[in-house]
Design a protein around this motif. Structure first.
Motif, short mmCIF file in Angstrom:
data_model
loop_
_atom_site.label_atom_id
_atom_site.label_comp_id
_atom_site.label_asym_id
_atom_site.label_seq_id
_atom_site.Cartn_x
_atom_site.Cartn_y
_atom_site.Cartn_z
N ARG A 109 0.87 -1.18 0.00
CA ARG A 109 0.00 0.00 0.00
C ARG A 109 0.90 1.22 0.00
O ARG A 109 1.77 1.36 0.86
CB ARG A 109 -0.90 0.01 1.23
N ALA A 110 0.70 2.07 -1.00
CA ALA A 110 1.43 3.34 -1.05
C ALA A 110 0.75 4.30 -0.07
O ALA A 110 -0.47 4.47 -0.12
CB ALA A 110 1.41 3.91 -2.47
N LEU A 111 1.53 4.88 0.82
CA LEU A 111 0.96 5.80 1.79
C LEU A 111 0.84 7.19 1.18
O LEU A 111 1.71 7.61 0.41
CB LEU A 111 1.83 5.85 3.05
N ARG A 112 -0.21 7.86 1.54
CA ARG A 112 -0.41 9.24 1.10
C ARG A 112 0.47 10.15 1.96
O ARG A 112 0.78 9.85 3.10
CB ARG A 112 -1.88 9.64 1.24
N ARG A 113 0.88 11.26 1.40
CA ARG A 113 1.78 12.19 2.10
C ARG A 113 1.20 12.68 3.43
O ARG A 113 1.94 12.92 4.38
CB ARG A 113 2.09 13.40 1.21
N GLU A 114 -0.12 12.80 3.49
CA GLU A 114 -0.72 13.35 4.70
C GLU A 114 -0.93 12.31 5.80
O GLU A 114 -1.33 12.64 6.91
CB GLU A 114 -2.06 14.03 4.38
N GLU A 115 -0.64 11.04 5.51
CA GLU A 115 -0.81 10.02 6.53
C GLU A 115 0.23 10.20 7.64
O GLU A 115 1.36 10.62 7.40
CB GLU A 115 -0.68 8.62 5.93
N ASP A 116 -0.16 9.86 8.84
CA ASP A 116 0.70 9.97 10.00
C ASP A 116 1.63 8.76 10.05
O ASP A 116 1.24 7.68 10.49
CB ASP A 116 -0.17 10.05 11.25
N LEU A 117 2.86 8.93 9.57
CA LEU A 117 3.81 7.81 9.50
C LEU A 117 4.14 7.25 10.88
O LEU A 117 4.35 6.05 11.03
CB LEU A 117 5.08 8.24 8.79
#
Length: 148
Positions: A109-117
């Motif tokens: 799953r590619a994470l979106r930039r705004e996701e809280d890593l």
């Protein structure tokens, strides 16, 4: 590729793309869900392979947990294709263990930039707690994260 997967799932995997700089959450499972990584030395060997590949510049590992029968791996791709990276790590693990280790394919799953890593990393390293293997993550030996 799993011969039991649906045509839609096969098309999705066939259309997988990777982008340098992208952050991915990868999950891959052992063949027949055998708990091969209950063995301490095997788990540490897999971690060593991931670190060796990172040292060659293919990716940066942000977090991971090696569970008895699967791997969760949060990484940023630095060069090449995601499928090549995952395939290389899985292949080396199989060669060093001396047997077929992994089911075909993997989930990403590619994470979106705004996701809280940081929240994603915490979720990954808490996997052994949710599985009932330990009471808290600090008791489990086979995880790491850049930050928590």
């Amino acid at each position: 590729m799993c011969k039991n997967s649906s045509p839609a799932a096969r098309r999705l995997r066939a259309g997988r793309w990777s982008e340098v700089g992208q952050i991915y959450l990868v999950t891959t499972v052992t063949r027949d869900r055998l708990p091969l990584f209950e063995d301490f030395d095997r788990a540490r060997m897999l971690i060593g392979i991931m670190r060796e590949d990172q040292a060659r510049g293919s990716h940066q590992t942000l977090a991971f947990v090696v569970m008895p029968d699967h791997l969760h791996w949060l990484l940023q791709l630095k060069q090449g294709a995601l499928s090549s990276l995952v395939g290389r790590v899985k292949s080396l693990a199989g060669k060093r263990i001396g047997r077929a280790v992994w089911q075909d394919g993997f989930h990403d799953r590619a994470l979106r930039r705004e996701e809280d890593l940081q929240a994603v990393a915490r979720y990954i390293v808490a996997n052994p707690v949710r599985a009932g293997l330990v009471a808290h993550a600090g008791q489990y030996s086979h995880w790491d994260a850049v930050w928590l």
